[in-house]
Design a protein around this motif. Structure first.
Motif, PDB file in Angstrom:
ATOM      1  N   ALA A   2       0.859  -1.192   0.000  1.00 46.19           N
ATOM      2  CA  ALA A   2       0.000   0.000   0.000  1.00 46.19           C
ATOM      3  C   ALA A   2       0.893   1.240   0.000  1.00 46.19           C
ATOM      4  N   GLN A   3       0.740   2.072  -1.030  1.00 47.69           N
ATOM      5  CA  GLN A   3       1.688   3.155  -1.256  1.00 47.69           C
ATOM      6  C   GLN A   3       1.028   4.525  -1.168  1.00 47.69           C
ATOM      7  N   PHE A   4       1.772   5.450  -0.558  1.00 48.26           N
ATOM      8  CA  PHE A   4       1.261   6.780  -0.266  1.00 48.26           C
ATOM      9  C   PHE A   4       2.309   7.839  -0.553  1.00 48.26           C
ATOM     10  N   LEU A   5       1.827   9.054  -0.694  1.00 54.60           N
ATOM     11  CA  LEU A   5       2.674  10.233  -0.647  1.00 54.60           C
ATOM     12  C   LEU A   5       2.278  10.997   0.610  1.00 54.60           C
ATOM     13  N   TYR A   6       3.266  11.434   1.367  1.00 51.80           N
ATOM     14  CA  TYR A   6       3.036  12.217   2.579  1.00 51.80           C
ATOM     15  C   TYR A   6       3.178  13.683   2.190  1.00 51.80           C
ATOM     16  N   LEU A   7       2.071  14.428   2.259  1.00 49.87           N
ATOM     17  CA  LEU A   7       2.095  15.823   1.828  1.00 49.87           C
ATOM     18  C   LEU A   7       1.616  16.753   2.931  1.00 49.87           C
ATOM     19  N   ARG A   8       2.298  17.870   3.067  1.00 46.15           N
ATOM     20  CA  ARG A   8       1.822  18.932   3.940  1.00 46.15           C
ATOM     21  C   ARG A   8       0.581  19.535   3.291  1.00 46.15           C
ATOM     22  N   THR A   9      -0.306  20.065   4.095  1.00 39.64           N
ATOM     23  CA  THR A   9      -1.540  20.649   3.588  1.00 39.64           C
ATOM     24  C   THR A   9      -1.259  21.761   2.581  1.00 39.64           C
ATOM     25  N   GLU A  10      -0.211  22.532   2.832  1.00 41.53           N
ATOM     26  CA  GLU A  10       0.128  23.622   1.908  1.00 41.53           C
ATOM     27  C   GLU A  10       0.445  23.072   0.508  1.00 41.53           C
ATOM     28  N   THR A  11       1.155  21.963   0.469  1.00 36.19           N
ATOM     29  CA  THR A  11       1.510  21.341  -0.806  1.00 36.19           C
ATOM     30  C   THR A  11       0.263  20.791  -1.492  1.00 36.19           C
ATOM     31  N   LEU A  12      -0.576  20.096  -0.733  1.00 34.45           N
ATOM     32  CA  LEU A  12      -1.819  19.562  -1.283  1.00 34.45           C
ATOM     33  C   LEU A  12      -2.676  20.705  -1.828  1.00 34.45           C
ATOM     34  N   HIS A  13      -2.816  21.770  -1.058  1.00 38.00           N
ATOM     35  CA  HIS A  13      -3.612  22.927  -1.462  1.00 38.00           C
ATOM     36  C   HIS A  13      -3.100  23.498  -2.786  1.00 38.00           C
ATOM     37  N   SER A  14      -1.805  23.687  -2.910  1.00 36.92           N
ATOM     38  CA  SER A  14      -1.256  24.263  -4.150  1.00 36.92           C
ATOM     39  C   SER A  14      -1.446  23.323  -5.335  1.00 36.92           C
ATOM     40  N   HIS A  15      -1.302  21.998  -5.126  1.00 34.78           N
ATOM     41  CA  HIS A  15      -1.529  21.042  -6.214  1.00 34.78           C
ATOM     42  C   HIS A  15      -3.008  21.017  -6.618  1.00 34.78           C
ATOM     43  N   LEU A  16      -3.900  21.099  -5.644  1.00 33.58           N
ATOM     44  CA  LEU A  16      -5.329  21.110  -5.958  1.00 33.58           C
ATOM     45  C   LEU A  16      -5.691  22.324  -6.814  1.00 33.58           C
ATOM     46  N   ARG A  17      -5.074  23.431  -6.529  1.00 37.66           N
ATOM     47  CA  ARG A  17      -5.361  24.666  -7.275  1.00 37.66           C
ATOM     48  C   ARG A  17      -4.831  24.594  -8.710  1.00 37.66           C
TER      49      ARG A  17
END
Length: 176
Positions: free
Chosen positions: A155-170
């Motif tokens: 089971a594989q994941f990326l660990y992202l800070r919320t700031e990084t997730l937010h910028s990628h979502l945008r």
């Protein structure tokens, strides 16, 4: 758990609001493909060597980034310093992974307020916990950083800070 695509509309909110609702970090997981699930069940008793696992992890992480908007998001919302999140197949774990390569109690993630990150420890799992393809042993606790690849068995994941997730979502384009 939502997909990256389902979270995208919330990225229109200011970062502070998004972080308050989401928590400081997220684990982004590629949903297992039905074929992969069937193969994994057959291979439950037979495990590949560490070198094969490491190359497979690197390949899957690259594939995950290509289909980012379809990935599943596990939001980690620690309330206090030292709070632990258990990972495993048991229904009592905070992050339940129904993957046959994941042990009943596979790993623990402990929130460090000072570091602003989680520390991960393998709990003696059969198929290992890996950070950026490096296997952890049950005696070590490893600090996770933004963008780290994290694997519990297969089971594989990326660990992202919320700031990084937010910028990628945008940045994600709406499908045409």
């Amino acid at each position: 758990m939502p997909s990256v695509q389902q979270l995208r509309p919330f990225a229109e909110a200011p970062l502070e609001s998004f972080r308050a609702a989401s928590g400081p970090v997220a684990l982004i997981q590629q949903p297992p493909e039905p074929v992969f699930q069937q193969v994994a069940k057959r291979l439950e008793q037979v495990r590949a060597g560490a070198m094969t696992r490491q190359s497979n992890l690197a390949e899957r992480l690259l594939f995950m980034l290509q289909g980012f908007q379809h990935l599943e998001v596990h939001l980690l919302q620690p309330r206090v310093d030292g709070e632990e999140f258990t990972v495993g197949r048991m229904d009592t774990c905070m992050l339940v992974l129904k993957d046959p390569s994941v042990s009943k109690l596979h790993a623990r993630l402990r929130w460090s307020e000072q570091a602003g990150a989680h520390l991960v420890r393998d709990m003696g799992s059969m198929n290992g916990t890996f950070v950026n393809t490096v296997p952890l042993n049950s005696r070590q606790e490893f600090q996770l950083h933004d963008g780290d690849g994290l694997s519990f068995g297969d089971a594989q994941f990326l660990y992202l800070r919320t700031e990084t997730l937010h910028s990628h979502l945008r940045l994600i384009q709406d499908p045409v």
